[in-house]
Write an enzyme that holds these catalytic residues in place. Sequence first.
Site, short mmCIF file in Angstrom:
data_model
loop_
_atom_site.label_atom_id
_atom_site.label_comp_id
_atom_site.label_asym_id
_atom_site.label_seq_id
_atom_site.Cartn_x
_atom_site.Cartn_y
_atom_site.Cartn_z
N CYS A 34 0.89 -1.16 0.00
CA CYS A 34 0.00 0.00 0.00
C CYS A 34 0.92 1.20 0.00
O CYS A 34 1.55 1.50 1.02
CB CYS A 34 -0.92 0.03 1.22
N CYS A 67 -0.48 4.08 2.58
CA CYS A 67 -0.49 3.90 4.03
C CYS A 67 -0.28 2.44 4.37
O CYS A 67 0.85 1.94 4.27
CB CYS A 67 -1.78 4.44 4.65
N SER A 68 -1.31 1.70 4.74
CA SER A 68 -1.10 0.33 5.20
C SER A 68 -2.28 -0.57 4.90
O SER A 68 -2.54 -1.51 5.64
CB SER A 68 -0.82 0.34 6.71
FE FE Z 1 -3.31 2.04 2.94
#
Ligand code: FE
Length: 205
Positions: free
Chosen positions: A110, A113-114
Amino acid sequence: MSHGHDEHRGVQPDEELTPRARRALAMHELLVEKGVVEDGEVEERARRVQSRSITDGARVVARAWTDSGFKGRLLADARSAVGELGLSLTHDAELAVVENTESVHHLVVCTLCSCYPTALLGPPPDWYKSAPYRRRAVVEPRVVMREFGLDLDESVRVRVIDSTADLRYLVLPRRPGGTEGLPQEELAALVTRDSMIGVSEAQSP
Ligand code: FE
């Protein structure tokens, strides 16, 4: 012998929180204040994510390895296919499963972010959330995979896939050799978290 200040500072006040934790707390309070979430709802969600593990994802993979009909449905419509196994996605985000083969290898990141399929894998590992992984997975995926112990042949095409909040990806790793006739539970034990992100392959028996 004297006690330095650093050795005995007692309970730390709030200003010892990291900026990120302070921001998260402030945001939580704001969401509750504005009536977006109920008090306790965020904690409940966090507990639910923490309680998940890779077991569910590994079950999905082992089933796909042994049931080509299921695999077809999983690749076409992951949400309803995992529903067949009694699994549900806890979030609104859609799930897509991508298959690694002899000729193509998928690696998930990603970049923003995550974003991660927490419903099937639990919380993401710290390295997945780190800035170096998010950047390097895109610019030098083969180098990153080599650091995880995966040295892909140059003939294998590498596809780096960017997860988003709306669409998360799970990699269906290749079935290891020498696993013919193994029961699904034993196959599932060979499926690692990293193999479902694409930084490594499933384990050999
Ligand atoms: Fe993300």
